[in-house]
Design an enzyme around this catalytic site. Structure first.
Site, PDB file in Angstrom:
ATOM      1  N   ASN A 118       6.976  -8.921  -4.805  1.00 23.22           N
ATOM      2  CA  ASN A 118       5.777  -8.679  -4.004  1.00 23.22           C
ATOM      3  C   ASN A 118       6.060  -7.545  -3.019  1.00 23.22           C
ATOM      4  O   ASN A 118       6.674  -7.745  -1.973  1.00 23.22           O
ATOM      5  CB  ASN A 118       5.352  -9.932  -3.250  1.00 23.22           C
ATOM      6  CG  ASN A 118       3.997  -9.768  -2.566  1.00 23.22           C
ATOM      7  OD1 ASN A 118       3.418  -8.681  -2.582  1.00 23.22           O
ATOM      8  ND2 ASN A 118       3.491 -10.832  -1.983  1.00 23.22           N
ATOM      9  N   SER A 119       5.617  -6.360  -3.366  1.00 22.40           N
ATOM     10  CA  SER A 119       5.872  -5.177  -2.539  1.00 22.40           C
ATOM     11  C   SER A 119       4.789  -4.978  -1.479  1.00 22.40           C
ATOM     12  O   SER A 119       4.806  -3.969  -0.776  1.00 22.40           O
ATOM     13  CB  SER A 119       5.942  -3.933  -3.427  1.00 22.40           C
ATOM     14  OG  SER A 119       4.736  -3.779  -4.167  1.00 22.40           O
ATOM     15  N   ASP A 120       3.865  -5.924  -1.355  1.00 14.83           N
ATOM     16  CA  ASP A 120       2.737  -5.772  -0.423  1.00 14.83           C
ATOM     17  C   ASP A 120       2.784  -6.846   0.661  1.00 14.83           C
ATOM     18  O   ASP A 120       1.768  -7.414   1.027  1.00 14.83           O
ATOM     19  CB  ASP A 120       1.423  -5.862  -1.198  1.00 14.83           C
ATOM     20  CG  ASP A 120       0.228  -5.390  -0.361  1.00 14.83           C
ATOM     21  OD1 ASP A 120       0.414  -4.482   0.475  1.00 14.83           O
ATOM     22  OD2 ASP A 120      -0.875  -5.940  -0.539  1.00 14.83           O
ATOM     23  N   MET A 121       3.973  -7.102   1.186  1.00 16.01           N
ATOM     24  CA  MET A 121       4.135  -8.174   2.170  1.00 16.01           C
ATOM     25  C   MET A 121       4.069  -7.631   3.587  1.00 16.01           C
ATOM     26  O   MET A 121       4.987  -7.781   4.388  1.00 16.01           O
ATOM     27  CB  MET A 121       5.444  -8.920   1.912  1.00 16.01           C
ATOM     28  CG  MET A 121       5.451  -9.628   0.561  1.00 16.01           C
ATOM     29  SD  MET A 121       6.952 -10.549   0.276  1.00 16.01           S
ATOM     30  CE  MET A 121       6.844 -11.762   1.575  1.00 16.01           C
ATOM     31  N   ASN A 136      -0.677 -10.150   5.515  1.00 15.63           N
ATOM     32  CA  ASN A 136      -0.683 -11.078   4.386  1.00 15.63           C
ATOM     33  C   ASN A 136      -0.005 -12.403   4.701  1.00 15.63           C
ATOM     34  O   ASN A 136       0.401 -13.135   3.788  1.00 15.63           O
ATOM     35  CB  ASN A 136      -0.038 -10.436   3.160  1.00 15.63           C
ATOM     36  CG  ASN A 136      -1.050  -9.621   2.369  1.00 15.63           C
ATOM     37  OD1 ASN A 136      -2.255  -9.714   2.604  1.00 15.63           O
ATOM     38  ND2 ASN A 136      -0.571  -8.823   1.430  1.00 15.63           N
TER      39      ASN A 136
END
Length: 459
Positions: free
Chosen positions: A358-361, A365
């Site tokens: 998960n590179s969108d942390m 979020n």
């Protein structure tokens, strides 16, 4: 003479305020009793902040035709509203919040007097943002006289949007009487709710409307295309955020479909490993994959729960902008925002996200359940999926290599727990017939990477 002095006092407060009475008297060359009479004669044009010797005074500010002060309400889990306090606009784009009952979490640390340099941090998550936020801005900008470009919005634009159209924003806070009335009416109405069997027909239509910027709903954050929906169920109404893929007959559409299936699997794995996560379900219709995520800030009787993102807390109190969740958990526990158990859960979630790609942390979020007192409870996990494998902005599906991250020594316990869950996640993706064969192969390699690193740090 008094009118002249009052004009001077107001000009001083607009320029230099908030100020204590002694500074006002010294700069205007008048006595303390005269200052008291002047400020009393100003009525609601002057706002008193604090008590006793710490009292300061500020000039109130009108915002458009909306006035200068507004009630802030909370809608409870039972859908009944209570008054939380009053928000006042001050000169210099500042605001003052006066709580109607003790609410130390809202007016904490530097904000203990209730003075904020811009909109209070606890309203940050109600700002329009992401995919739905841009559509929201497009629909209402003309009504409030704001730019159609969200990037050009100021605090006053956000405030006017909340007063006139902020009846269904994230969390349980509602600003102003008009927005509250709209929220209460919506809670009593069945308009717009769907029967579960109608989803396959209506979801493709709602997706098309969302892409045209027409979808109803709040400013739920995130760039993935989505819309809001309410389902009629035996226990009441289930409020949803519904993400959807591109049409799955293209490589990019198929990849997004895979990722949405992965998000459902991740939520199931977290739940099975003892971590609260938003309930998710997947539906395929109209050539798209739809991921339903049940809103944990809503209840079946149209009530609400509080919410504040870590991004809002960080911006107000810490200023990292970007920090790993497992690192931030330590600071949140130290400063009293989280207890030890929830700080540990946040560390595990941070490592779990890293170990599933998960590179969108970012801090938007993850969040907490906003309440009057601290520590706050960690909100259920959401938006947890292997975003490193999303298509490029060009729409091309680019090959990317995943390598599991080794733990820091002080984070070993949380990492081991996360690694165990991550192994289960990748295994379930491999076994899922809903996921495409190419992505199941990616999942197999990723799972092997987690297993290899995990063997080195096994207890």
């Amino acid at each position: 003479m008094d009118d002249s002095r009052l004009t001077q006092a107001l000009a001083l407060l607009r320029r230099d305020g908030p100020l204590p009475a002694r500074d006002i008297g010294r700069q205007l060359g008048i006595s303390q009793p005269t200052v008291s009479r002047l400020l009393a004669s100003a009525g609601d044009r002057v706002v008193r902040i604090g008590r006793a010797r710490s009292t300061r005074y500020a000039a109130a500010r009108d915002i458009g035709r909306a006035g200068r002060c507004w009630p802030l309400y909370r809608i409870g889990p039972d859908a009944r509203p209570t008054l939380l306090g009053e928000l006042r606009a001050l000169a210099g784009d500042a605001f003052h919040f006066a709580a109607s009952r003790p609410a130390p979490a809202f007016v904490h640390a530097d904000f203990a007097p209730g003075l904020f340099p811009a909109l209070p941090w606890f309203l940050d998550d109600q700002r329009p943002q992401g995919f739905l936020g841009r559509a929201f801005v497009h629909r209402i900008a003309g009504d409030i006289g704001a730019p159609d470009d969200l990037l050009r919005w100021r605090s006053d634009d956000v405030l006017l949007a909340l007063l006139r159209h902020g009846h269904d924003q994230p969390g349980d806070l509602v600003l102003g009487e008009a927005a509250l009335q709209a929220a209460l009416q919506a809670a009593l109405s069945d308009e717009g709710t769907l029967a579960p069997e109608a989803r396959a027909t209506h979801y493709p239509l709602l997706a098309d409307a969302a892409l045209r910027g027409e979808a109803p709903g709040s400013s739920a954050a995130g760039e993935q295309p989505k819309f809001l929906a309410n389902l009629r169920e035996d226990g009441g109404v289930r409020s949803l955020v519904v993400k959807f893929s591109e049409r799955s007959d293209t490589p990019a559409g198929r990849r997004w479909a895979d990722l949405l299936h992965c998000e459902r699997i991740a939520a199931d794995v977290l739940h099975d490993h003892g971590h609260a996560a938003a309930r998710t379900d997947v539906l395929e219709a109209g050539g798209r994959v739809f991921l339903e995520s049940t809103r944990f800030d809503r209840t079946p009787v149209r009530g609400r729960h509080g919410f504040v993102s870590l991004a809002a807390i960080d911006a107000a109190f810490h200023g990292h902008a970007r920090i790993d969740w497992w690192r931030y958990a330590d600071e949140l526990q130290r400063d009293g925002w989280l207890d030890a158990a929830d700080a540990h859960r946040l560390r595990v979630l941070g490592w779990f996200g890293a170990l599933i790609g998960n590179s969108d942390m970012h801090l938007g979020n993850a969040g907490l359940v906003l309440a009057d007192d601290r520590p706050l409870a960690l909100a259920p996990a959401y938006d947890m999926l292997p975003m490193m494998f999303r298509p490029a902005t060009s729409g091309e599906v680019v090959a990317r290599e995943f390598s599991a991250i080794a733990p820091l020594p002080e984070q070993l316990d949380a990492w081991r727990e996360a690694a165990h869950a991550a192994q289960a996640f990748w295994s379930r993706v491999v076994d899922s017939r809903s996921v495409s064969a190419p992505f199941r192969a990616i999942a197999g390699h990723a799972g092997e990477s987690v297993t290899r690193v995990g063997a080195r740090y096994a207890a």
